[in-house]
Write a protein that holds these residues in place. Sequence first.
Motif, PDB file in Angstrom:
ATOM      1  N   PHE A  78    -144.763 -18.669 -73.530  1.00  0.00           N
ATOM      2  CA  PHE A  78    -143.628 -17.861 -73.093  1.00  0.00           C
ATOM      3  C   PHE A  78    -143.293 -18.172 -71.636  1.00  0.00           C
ATOM      4  CE2 PHE A  78    -141.399 -14.285 -71.395  1.00  0.00           C
ATOM      5  CZ  PHE A  78    -140.700 -13.709 -72.449  1.00  0.00           C
ATOM      6  N   MET A  79    -142.043 -18.568 -71.395  1.00  0.00           N
ATOM      7  CA  MET A  79    -141.590 -18.831 -70.023  1.00  0.00           C
ATOM      8  C   MET A  79    -141.393 -17.504 -69.281  1.00  0.00           C
ATOM      9  SD  MET A  79    -138.627 -21.672 -70.727  1.00  0.00           S
ATOM     10  CE  MET A  79    -138.078 -21.669 -69.020  1.00  0.00           C
ATOM     11  N   TYR A  80    -142.193 -17.285 -68.257  1.00  0.00           N
ATOM     12  CA  TYR A  80    -141.985 -16.103 -67.412  1.00  0.00           C
ATOM     13  C   TYR A  80    -141.587 -16.585 -66.026  1.00  0.00           C
ATOM     14  CZ  TYR A  80    -142.461 -11.624 -65.125  1.00  0.00           C
ATOM     15  OH  TYR A  80    -142.184 -10.470 -64.416  1.00  0.00           O
ATOM     16  N   HIS A  81    -140.432 -16.107 -65.543  1.00  0.00           N
ATOM     17  CA  HIS A  81    -139.913 -16.526 -64.246  1.00  0.00           C
ATOM     18  C   HIS A  81    -140.399 -15.558 -63.166  1.00  0.00           C
ATOM     19  CE1 HIS A  81    -137.356 -19.446 -66.207  1.00  0.00           C
ATOM     20  NE2 HIS A  81    -136.827 -18.505 -66.967  1.00  0.00           N
ATOM     21  N   MET A  82    -141.424 -15.953 -62.445  1.00  0.00           N
ATOM     22  CA  MET A  82    -141.961 -15.069 -61.409  1.00  0.00           C
ATOM     23  C   MET A  82    -140.940 -14.810 -60.310  1.00  0.00           C
ATOM     24  SD  MET A  82    -145.984 -16.099 -60.991  1.00  0.00           S
ATOM     25  CE  MET A  82    -145.792 -17.895 -61.037  1.00  0.00           C
ATOM     26  N   ASP A  83    -140.054 -15.799 -60.046  1.00  0.00           N
ATOM     27  CA  ASP A  83    -139.071 -15.614 -58.985  1.00  0.00           C
ATOM     28  C   ASP A  83    -138.023 -14.566 -59.358  1.00  0.00           C
ATOM     29  OD1 ASP A  83    -138.131 -17.290 -61.006  1.00  0.00           O
ATOM     30  OD2 ASP A  83    -136.763 -18.364 -59.665  1.00  0.00           O
ATOM     31  N   ARG A  84    -137.784 -14.364 -60.659  1.00  0.00           N
ATOM     32  CA  ARG A  84    -136.816 -13.373 -61.115  1.00  0.00           C
ATOM     33  C   ARG A  84    -137.474 -12.092 -61.597  1.00  0.00           C
ATOM     34  NH1 ARG A  84    -134.074 -17.481 -64.876  1.00  0.00           N
ATOM     35  NH2 ARG A  84    -134.122 -15.780 -66.382  1.00  0.00           N
ATOM     36  N   GLY A  85    -138.793 -12.132 -61.775  1.00  0.00           N
ATOM     37  CA  GLY A  85    -139.500 -10.946 -62.242  1.00  0.00           C
ATOM     38  C   GLY A  85    -139.177 -10.578 -63.671  1.00  0.00           C
ATOM     39  N   GLU A  86    -138.872 -11.589 -64.507  1.00  0.00           N
ATOM     40  CA  GLU A  86    -138.559 -11.308 -65.907  1.00  0.00           C
ATOM     41  C   GLU A  86    -138.776 -12.562 -66.739  1.00  0.00           C
ATOM     42  OE1 GLU A  86    -134.508 -10.019 -65.719  1.00  0.00           O
ATOM     43  OE2 GLU A  86    -133.702 -12.047 -65.754  1.00  0.00           O
ATOM     44  N   GLY A  87    -138.803 -12.381 -68.043  1.00  0.00           N
ATOM     45  CA  GLY A  87    -139.007 -13.486 -68.953  1.00  0.00           C
ATOM     46  C   GLY A  87    -137.733 -14.259 -69.212  1.00  0.00           C
ATOM     47  N   CYS A  88    -137.901 -15.474 -69.697  1.00  0.00           N
ATOM     48  CA  CYS A  88    -136.774 -16.306 -70.111  1.00  0.00           C
ATOM     49  C   CYS A  88    -135.984 -15.600 -71.206  1.00  0.00           C
ATOM     50  CB  CYS A  88    -137.323 -17.632 -70.618  1.00  0.00           C
ATOM     51  SG  CYS A  88    -136.228 -18.574 -71.674  1.00  0.00           S
ATOM     52  N   ASP A  89    -134.639 -15.702 -71.135  1.00  0.00           N
ATOM     53  CA  ASP A  89    -133.790 -15.059 -72.136  1.00  0.00           C
ATOM     54  C   ASP A  89    -134.095 -15.578 -73.534  1.00  0.00           C
ATOM     55  OD1 ASP A  89    -132.712 -14.115 -69.812  1.00  0.00           O
ATOM     56  OD2 ASP A  89    -130.763 -15.093 -70.023  1.00  0.00           O
ATOM     57  N   GLY A  90    -134.204 -16.902 -73.675  1.00  0.00           N
ATOM     58  CA  GLY A  90    -134.438 -17.492 -74.985  1.00  0.00           C
ATOM     59  C   GLY A  90    -135.800 -17.127 -75.545  1.00  0.00           C
ATOM     60  N   CYS A  91    -136.847 -17.197 -74.701  1.00  0.00           N
ATOM     61  CA  CYS A  91    -138.184 -16.801 -75.155  1.00  0.00           C
ATOM     62  C   CYS A  91    -138.213 -15.327 -75.537  1.00  0.00           C
ATOM     63  CB  CYS A  91    -139.211 -17.077 -74.063  1.00  0.00           C
ATOM     64  SG  CYS A  91    -139.559 -18.821 -73.772  1.00  0.00           S
ATOM     65  N   SER A  92    -137.512 -14.504 -74.773  1.00  0.00           N
ATOM     66  CA  SER A  92    -137.477 -13.073 -75.068  1.00  0.00           C
ATOM     67  C   SER A  92    -136.780 -12.809 -76.392  1.00  0.00           C
ATOM     68  CB  SER A  92    -136.768 -12.322 -73.938  1.00  0.00           C
ATOM     69  OG  SER A  92    -137.464 -12.484 -72.714  1.00  0.00           O
ATOM     70  N   CYS A  93    -135.693 -13.538 -76.647  1.00  0.00           N
ATOM     71  CA  CYS A  93    -134.997 -13.411 -77.926  1.00  0.00           C
ATOM     72  C   CYS A  93    -135.926 -13.803 -79.066  1.00  0.00           C
ATOM     73  CB  CYS A  93    -133.742 -14.270 -77.924  1.00  0.00           C
ATOM     74  SG  CYS A  93    -132.783 -14.209 -79.454  1.00  0.00           S
ATOM     75  N   LEU A  94    -136.687 -14.873 -78.873  1.00  0.00           N
ATOM     76  CA  LEU A  94    -137.616 -15.310 -79.914  1.00  0.00           C
ATOM     77  C   LEU A  94    -138.662 -14.237 -80.192  1.00  0.00           C
ATOM     78  CD1 LEU A  94    -139.099 -18.840 -80.305  1.00  0.00           C
ATOM     79  CD2 LEU A  94    -140.606 -16.854 -80.447  1.00  0.00           C
TER      80      LEU A  94
END
Length: 260
Positions: A78-94
């Motif tokens: 799962f791609m987690y973007h530490m700079d944005r403090g949230e997960g990738c949109d596509g990974c989250s959708c999955l």
Amino acid sequence: MDRSYIPEVATREQWLAARKALLEQEKALTRQRDALNRARRALPMVAVEEDYRFQGPQGEVRLLDLFEGRSQLIVYHFMYHMDRGEGCDGCSCLVDNIGHQSHLHARDTTLVLVSRAPLADLDAFKRRMGWTLPWYSSYGSRFNYDYQATCDETVAPVQYNYRDQAELQRLGLDYHLQGEQPGVSVFLRDGEQVFHTYSCYARGLEMLMSSFHYLDLTPFGRSEGWDGMPDLDGKGLNWTRLHDEYEQAAPAHDCCGHKA
């Protein structure tokens, strides 16, 4: 909506003839998919020699512990973007598309998420999304680098989707050269020994996106503005979004984190 995307009107007899013709293509694809699945199951496996460690709710755990006593383990990177403090949109959708795990557990299989980010950050985002899947942190481990889920040439030679840095650059896929990447890896255990059997990345992950498969049944498809599909009148929905952000303005990045 541009009416050019609306199918032409036909009689029931015309529709039935066209539908039967398409059915033959669907049956052929099903047979091809069965053959592909057999080939995937027949892939050789590689012994995992590295003693990977993860952080989970109960503290530090080994890769072997992620199996929870079962024989097969599916790890979604799962791609987690530490700079944005949230997960990738596509990974989250999955992950939104993952159902109850009882059907996997009954077949001796465990599914977990793994991200290279602090566990506290992952737990906070997990609560926001309302997920209950096991989610482990590989922060400080080589796990993501070894399985092509993080690319950083200062740590390891860049490889993503079985392409090296030169090939990725030649194809214009520069956004895969640095940072977190989506993927899935499968492991099998024989007693205490763990083996790696399969990994896939990029559009290979679409087989895990059940909402895409539902949308593929419809005239508008995924509404992403490619391959003859509409883009929903520029409403910013041509990329997946976090499920609590669809009413907000379109973000300045797509689901892979690069600029839209």
